[in-house]
Design a protein around this motif. Structure first.
Motif, short mmCIF file in Angstrom:
data_model
loop_
_atom_site.label_atom_id
_atom_site.label_comp_id
_atom_site.label_asym_id
_atom_site.label_seq_id
_atom_site.Cartn_x
_atom_site.Cartn_y
_atom_site.Cartn_z
N GLU A 47 2.08 12.18 -5.50
CA GLU A 47 1.34 13.33 -5.00
C GLU A 47 2.13 14.11 -3.95
OE1 GLU A 47 -3.17 11.49 -5.59
OE2 GLU A 47 -2.40 11.91 -3.59
N ALA A 48 3.25 13.57 -3.51
CA ALA A 48 4.09 14.22 -2.51
C ALA A 48 5.50 13.67 -2.64
CB ALA A 48 3.54 13.98 -1.10
N PRO A 49 6.50 14.42 -2.17
CA PRO A 49 7.88 13.91 -2.20
C PRO A 49 8.00 12.63 -1.38
CG PRO A 49 7.84 16.27 -1.72
CD PRO A 49 6.43 15.80 -1.65
N LEU A 50 8.98 11.80 -1.77
CA LEU A 50 9.16 10.53 -1.08
C LEU A 50 9.49 10.74 0.40
CD1 LEU A 50 11.17 8.40 -3.67
CD2 LEU A 50 8.72 8.40 -3.21
N ALA A 51 10.23 11.78 0.70
CA ALA A 51 10.57 12.05 2.10
C ALA A 51 9.32 12.32 2.92
CB ALA A 51 11.53 13.24 2.19
N GLN A 52 8.36 13.06 2.34
CA GLN A 52 7.13 13.37 3.06
C GLN A 52 6.27 12.12 3.23
OE1 GLN A 52 6.27 16.28 4.52
NE2 GLN A 52 4.55 15.15 5.36
N ILE A 53 6.20 11.31 2.17
CA ILE A 53 5.41 10.07 2.26
C ILE A 53 5.99 9.14 3.32
CG2 ILE A 53 4.74 7.99 0.99
CD1 ILE A 53 4.62 9.71 -1.53
N ALA A 54 7.31 9.03 3.34
CA ALA A 54 7.96 8.18 4.35
C ALA A 54 7.64 8.68 5.75
CB ALA A 54 9.47 8.15 4.12
N LYS A 55 7.66 9.99 5.92
CA LYS A 55 7.35 10.56 7.24
C LYS A 55 5.91 10.31 7.62
CE LYS A 55 7.42 14.95 9.78
NZ LYS A 55 7.72 16.39 9.70
N ASP A 56 4.99 10.46 6.63
CA ASP A 56 3.57 10.26 6.90
C ASP A 56 3.26 8.83 7.34
OD1 ASP A 56 2.44 12.44 4.19
OD2 ASP A 56 3.01 12.89 6.25
N PHE A 57 4.00 7.87 6.80
CA PHE A 57 3.74 6.47 7.11
C PHE A 57 4.66 5.93 8.20
CE2 PHE A 57 1.47 6.79 3.15
CZ PHE A 57 0.42 5.90 3.30
N GLY A 58 5.50 6.80 8.77
CA GLY A 58 6.30 6.38 9.90
C GLY A 58 7.45 5.47 9.55
N ILE A 59 8.02 5.62 8.35
CA ILE A 59 9.16 4.82 7.95
C ILE A 59 10.27 5.75 7.48
CG2 ILE A 59 7.75 2.82 7.29
CD1 ILE A 59 8.00 3.70 4.39
N SER A 60 11.47 5.20 7.35
CA SER A 60 12.58 6.02 6.86
C SER A 60 12.52 6.13 5.33
CB SER A 60 13.91 5.41 7.28
OG SER A 60 14.12 4.17 6.61
N GLU A 61 13.13 7.20 4.83
CA GLU A 61 13.15 7.38 3.38
C GLU A 61 13.94 6.26 2.70
OE1 GLU A 61 14.50 11.21 2.20
OE2 GLU A 61 14.20 10.87 0.06
N ALA A 62 15.00 5.80 3.37
CA ALA A 62 15.79 4.69 2.81
C ALA A 62 14.94 3.42 2.70
CB ALA A 62 17.02 4.42 3.68
N THR A 63 14.11 3.18 3.70
CA THR A 63 13.22 2.02 3.66
C THR A 63 12.25 2.12 2.49
OG1 THR A 63 13.35 1.70 6.05
CG2 THR A 63 11.47 0.71 4.92
N LEU A 64 11.69 3.31 2.29
CA LEU A 64 10.77 3.50 1.17
C LEU A 64 11.45 3.27 -0.16
CD1 LEU A 64 8.04 4.25 0.07
CD2 LEU A 64 8.61 6.67 0.33
N ASP A 70 0.82 -1.21 0.00
CA ASP A 70 0.00 0.00 0.00
C ASP A 70 0.86 1.26 0.00
OD1 ASP A 70 -2.48 -1.52 2.18
OD2 ASP A 70 -2.37 -1.44 0.00
N VAL A 71 1.95 1.27 0.75
CA VAL A 71 2.83 2.43 0.79
C VAL A 71 3.46 2.67 -0.58
CG1 VAL A 71 4.92 3.39 1.81
CG2 VAL A 71 3.29 2.20 3.25
N VAL A 72 3.89 1.59 -1.24
CA VAL A 72 4.47 1.72 -2.59
C VAL A 72 3.44 2.29 -3.56
CG1 VAL A 72 5.32 0.40 -4.57
CG2 VAL A 72 6.19 -0.09 -2.28
N ALA A 73 2.20 1.83 -3.45
CA ALA A 73 1.15 2.35 -4.34
C ALA A 73 0.92 3.84 -4.11
CB ALA A 73 -0.15 1.56 -4.11
N VAL A 74 0.95 4.27 -2.86
CA VAL A 74 0.78 5.69 -2.56
C VAL A 74 1.96 6.49 -3.12
CG1 VAL A 74 0.69 7.39 -0.70
CG2 VAL A 74 -0.64 5.31 -0.52
N ALA A 75 3.19 5.97 -2.95
CA ALA A 75 4.38 6.67 -3.43
C ALA A 75 4.36 6.82 -4.95
CB ALA A 75 5.63 5.93 -2.99
N ARG A 76 3.87 5.84 -5.64
CA ARG A 76 3.87 5.88 -7.10
C ARG A 76 2.82 6.82 -7.68
NH1 ARG A 76 4.98 -0.51 -8.58
NH2 ARG A 76 7.26 -0.36 -8.54
N LYS A 77 1.93 7.31 -6.83
CA LYS A 77 0.98 8.32 -7.30
C LYS A 77 1.64 9.69 -7.45
CE LYS A 77 -3.20 8.25 -5.69
NZ LYS A 77 -4.33 8.27 -4.72
#
Length: 381
Positions: free
Chosen positions: A21-38, A12-19
């Protein structure tokens, strides 16, 4: 070592990132994971999709199947070695039956031995003085399989059972399955039969909560339930698990069918992230929570089940309040054209808004993540 995130959550996180709609750093923060993990999840998703080179899960599965095939070939070789004398003599199959039992005692499946030596398992059973006819034996085998399927998910009627049987290697027509299920009174919990006073099934656990929705620490009391919503493609079902201490949704699963596997997946996701022990998991008397698979999952993770009364929504009111918020903030905001669109909206609202932005007065105007971090020192997941 931190627990790995559930596959469903990563997807689900990958699907959101591929949209995008926001920088990867922000998406990682929103979902509580590191940017490297994303970035790592996106890389693996590209490998699975064939965009980047690498070993896919399919190739890993193929390697696993190859190892199984090698093990099977080793078993077949052992069968032929030990049956060499009997085969050279051209003896009747009955002469090989004792060998089948000896090999079974050494861990070689009866089905494999019978196939290699060229006779059926039924012939072996007949040799063991089983007076039951082949047809009766087949019906009994089918009934046992139907009972196992229905026990794992009481919502399954004969049509769903007929669909599941091929996965167990059983071929049977739907009419035959209906006849046998009817004779054994194997019916879906949702079926409405004339002349039958069908009530909700009995609880498999006592009510250990008694509407006292409080907890002194994390992982003491979890609540769970299932909600549904329509899309243009059909219904989408969400099973969520809520920690009463911080009101955090510690596990959830989303699917297009309301099967016992939905509740089991949500429970496994929660247990994988929280590592609970002795936690009370409270639910209603839905068939998914009374299923053998769900009860077995509770026991395997050291959890304690609890169930409210029939038709008493107040017995799980704290969970219903979360679903009411979800209904107001997501489900009823627009018409959803696809299940995937609604799925991503639900996941984003839970992880981004409810967990990290929505302050709750019962938590001292803190978000669930802030409350857990401040009160217990738990790292936000």
């Amino acid at each position: 070592m931190p627990k790995p995130d559930p596959t469903e959550f990563r997807r689900d996180v990958v699907a959101v990132a591929r949209k995008h709609e926001a920088p990867l750093a922000q998406i990682a923060k929103d979902f509580g994971i590191s940017e490297a993990t994303l970035h790592n999840w996106l890389k693996k998703a590209d490998i699975e999709g064939g965009v980047s080179p690498g070993v896919t899960e399919k190739e890993t599965a193929e390697l696993r199947e190859a190892k199984k095939r090698i093990r099977l070939l080793e078993q077949e070789n052992e069968i032929l070695r030990r049956a060499g004398g009997v085969l050279r003599q051209g003896a009747a199959p009955k002469m090989s039956f004792p060998l089948v039992l000896d090999l079974a005692a050494d861990g070689i499946p009866v089905a494999v031995t019978c196939r290699v030596l060229g006779f059926s398992k039924q012939a072996l059973y007949k040799w063991k003085a089983n007076p039951v006819s082949d047809r009766d034996r087949a019906d009994a085998h089918l009934i046992n399989a139907a009972l196992d399927i229905h026990r794992d998910d009481p919502a399954f009627g004969y049509r769903f059972i007929a669909d599941e049987l091929p996965a167990q290697g059983i071929r049977a027509g739907e009419n035959r399955v209906q006849r046998l299920c009817s004779s054994q009174r194997i019916w879906s919990d949702f079926a409405k039969k004339r002349g039958l006073n069908r009530k909700a099934g009995p609880p498999v656990h006592d009510d250990l909560v008694g509407r006292n929705f409080t907890a002194a620490a994390p992982n003491r009391l979890w609540l769970t339930d299932i909600t549904e919503h329509r899309t243009d493609e059909g219904k989408l079902y969400l099973c969520a698990i809520k920690d009463v201490y911080s009101n955090r949704i510690v596990g959830y699963s989303i699917d297009s069918r309301m099967k016992a596997a939905l509740a089991v997946s949500a429970l496994r996701n929660a247990a994988a992230l929280r590592s609970p022990e002795g936690t009370v998991v409270h639910s209603d008397r839905g068939s998914q929570f009374r299923s053998t698979a769900f009860v077995r999952t509770l026991k395997s993770h050291g959890l304690t089940g609890s169930m409210g009364r029939v038709g008493a929504c107040g017995d799980n009111a704290a969970m219903e309040s979360f679903f009411a918020l979800l209904q107001k903030n997501v489900l009823d905001r627009q018409r959803w054209t696809s299940r995937q669109e609604l799925r991503l909206a639900i996941v984003t609202w839970i992880e981004k808004t409810y967990h990290r932005r929505r302050r709750q007065r019962s938590l001292g105007r803190l978000t669930p993540i802030e409350f857990e971090t401040i009160k217990t020192g738990l790292q936000a997941a």
